[in-house]
Design an enzyme around this catalytic site. Structure first.
Site, PDB file in Angstrom:
ATOM      1  N   HIS A 101      76.830  28.575  32.160  1.00 12.66           N
ATOM      2  CA  HIS A 101      75.693  29.220  31.725  1.00 12.66           C
ATOM      3  C   HIS A 101      74.799  29.101  33.323  1.00 12.66           C
ATOM      4  O   HIS A 101      74.387  28.444  33.362  1.00 12.66           O
ATOM      5  CB  HIS A 101      75.045  29.577  30.282  1.00 12.66           C
ATOM      6  CG  HIS A 101      75.878  29.527  29.390  1.00 12.66           C
ATOM      7  ND1 HIS A 101      76.627  28.749  28.864  1.00 12.66           N
ATOM      8  CD2 HIS A 101      75.852  31.027  29.142  1.00 12.66           C
ATOM      9  CE1 HIS A 101      76.704  28.616  27.363  1.00 12.66           C
ATOM     10  NE2 HIS A 101      77.069  30.326  27.205  1.00 12.66           N
ATOM     11  N   ASP A 104      71.896  26.934  32.699  1.00 20.10           N
ATOM     12  CA  ASP A 104      72.066  25.377  32.120  1.00 20.10           C
ATOM     13  C   ASP A 104      72.365  24.861  33.097  1.00 20.10           C
ATOM     14  O   ASP A 104      72.545  23.290  33.278  1.00 20.10           O
ATOM     15  CB  ASP A 104      74.247  25.312  31.954  1.00 20.10           C
ATOM     16  CG  ASP A 104      74.318  26.399  30.444  1.00 20.10           C
ATOM     17  OD1 ASP A 104      73.717  26.849  29.802  1.00 20.10           O
ATOM     18  OD2 ASP A 104      75.835  26.451  30.758  1.00 20.10           O
TER      19      ASP A 104
HETATM   20  C1  XLS Z   1      78.954  30.359  21.392  1.00 17.93           C
HETATM   21  C2  XLS Z   1      79.589  30.756  22.879  1.00 17.93           C
HETATM   22  C3  XLS Z   1      78.858  30.520  23.804  1.00 17.93           C
HETATM   23  C4  XLS Z   1      80.277  30.529  25.540  1.00 17.93           C
HETATM   24  C5  XLS Z   1      79.488  30.999  26.634  1.00 17.93           C
HETATM   25  O1  XLS Z   1      78.892  30.620  20.376  1.00 17.93           O
HETATM   26  O2  XLS Z   1      81.083  30.005  22.717  1.00 17.93           O
HETATM   27  O3  XLS Z   1      79.072  29.422  24.211  1.00 17.93           O
HETATM   28  O4  XLS Z   1      81.567  30.341  24.954  1.00 17.93           O
HETATM   29  O5  XLS Z   1      78.609  32.741  26.606  1.00 17.93           O
END
Ligand code: XLS
Ligand code: CA
Ligand code: CA
Length: 439
Positions: A101, A104
């Protein structure tokens, strides 16, 4: 450059009988299975958020994780350290990809423009690291759910300023993903959902979600981003009703708004089970609609009702998942992203490797078994025989569109003593067990 995991070597393949915890039992990257190497089949990716951001906190206690970058205090230096650690970890695991993300990989600042500068600095740094590495970006995405401004959603917020902010964020994250050669871009519904209809205009929110995705498609064309757009369904958490409930809901939504040709699905195992489906079910729904794009590989806990994001170790599930991937002709731009975090009690740095090795081996074994099942053809033959009535007689006439209700009534009056045959579920489950335990 600093070494973050000095005690961990490049993980070798040592076969099923090894006692070495830092070795693969089933994942032999260069071994060919049906004309493709295991590396090409599985396209493993490491998730930045769980691996470098998660600290093991829960509602009852703070983080427990011991991480080699904990001595770095400056936020941008810390972001660089984590990126360096990422290239070391992916390299040592032999994982060809990572995913992130926007928030991140670079810290959010007080203003959007300063936040974008931070992101640019880390992207430049990442590009430099990529020059000396084979590790690539499977997908990028936006975190439009953690910051309090997204309390009521992002593109589905009642507040138009939030829609605009989220658009600015996706615009930038898409540019950055393109810059880093990302092969896909993911839209997970974050807080796109609602808690109560007492305060929600669901019709407008759904229209706005579609509007937002349309703007993203337009912008991708404008900047020449050719990565695959993926939508990741999830039924609940953080909101009670998430709009992207499951694969079938997303297919219907995309089709209604004429967006289906621009998107495929990123199916997460734990999200499928939260929707009361099996992982295999949601993969099959995506595949049957020509929309199986990528996988978030993890598993939930059937005794817990939330998204536990555990490393996948259930061979039954990995086998049936890889069978769906093989039936779909393998991954194109997608892959297997470990959207998984080590448990709070697994707090040592080496656990990050042990978790990924467990997951990679579970999917490697799943691939091996699924390939044997497919080659053997017994399951396919059973299903074909079960539907045999559609290849001849009245079944064929129905499929060919040669009969209506009147002709069917005439037929049924003549053939009203219907005979069915057993579905043989227990025998099939035992056959699957035989594939799982041999070879
Ligand atoms: C959350 C999601 C997230 C997505 C990406 O539950 O899995 O991590 O994969 O935003
Ligand atoms: Ca996910
Ligand atoms: Ca999840």
């Amino acid at each position: 450059m600093r070494t973050y995991f000095p005690d961990v070597p490049k993980i070798p393949y040592e076969g099923p009988k090894t006692d070495n915890p830092l070795a693969f039992r089933f994942y032999k990257a260069d071994e060919k299975i049906g004309g493709k190497t295991m590396r090409e089949h599985l396209r493993f990716a490491v998730a930045f958020w769980h691996t470098y951001q998660a600290e093991g906190s829960d509602p009852f206690g703070r983080g427990t994780a011991i991480r080699p970058w904990h001595d770095v205090t400056d936020p941008l230096d810390l972001a660089k350290s984590k990126m360096e650690a990422n290239f070391e970890l992916c390299g040592k695991l032999g994982a060809p990809f990572f995913c992130f993300h926007d928030r991140d990989i670079a810290p959010e600042a007080d203003t959007l423009s300063q936040t974008n500068c931070n992101l640019d600095a880390i992207v430049r740094y990442t590009k430099d690291l990529m020059k000396d590495s084979d590790v690539k970006l499977l997908w990028g995405t936006t975190n439009a759910f953690s910051h309090p401004r997204f309390v009521h959603g992002a593109s589905t917020s009642p507040n138009a300023d939030v829609f605009a902010f989220a658009a600015a964020q996706v615009k930038k994250a898409m540019e950055v993903t393109k810059e880093l050669g990302g092969q896909n871009y993911v839209f997970w519904g974050g807080r796109e959902g609602y808690e109560t209809l007492l305060n929600t205009d669901m019709g407008l929110e759904l229209d706005n979600l579609a509007r937002f995705l349309r703007l993203a498609v337009d912008y991708a064309k404008e900047i020449g981003f050719t990565g695959q757009f993926l939508i990741e369904p999830k039924p609940k958490e953080p909101t009670k009703h998430q709009y992207d409930f499951d694969a079938a809901t997303v297919v219907g939504f995309l089709t209604k708004y004429g967006l289906d040709k621009y998107f495929k699905l990123n199916i997460e195992a734990n999200h499928a089970t939260l929707a009361a489906h099996t992982f295999q079910h949601d993969l099959a729904v995506a595949r049957l609609n020509g929309m199986l794009g990528s996988i978030d590989a993890n598993q939930g806990d059937p005794m817990l009702g939330w998204d536990t994001d555990q490393f996948p170790t259930n061979l039954y599930d990995t086998t049936l998942a890889m069978l769906e991937v093989l039936k779909d002709g393998g991954f194109k731009k997608g892959g297997l992203n470990f959207d998984a975090k080590v448990r709070r009690g697994s707090f040592e740095p080496v656990d990050l490797f042990l978790g990924h090795i467990a997951g990679m081996d579970a999917f490697a074994k799943g691939l091996r078994t699924a390939y044997r099942i497919q080659q053997d053809g017994k399951l396919d033959a059973f299903v074909a025989k079960r539907y045999d009535s559609w290849t001849k007689g009245i079944g064929k006439e129905i499929l060919d569109g040669r009969v209506g209700f009147k002709e069917l009534e005439a037929y049924a009056l003549e053939h009203d003593q219907v005979r069915n045959v057993s579905g043989r579920q227990e025998w099939l489950e035992s056959l699957l067990n035989a594939y799982l335990t041999e070879g």
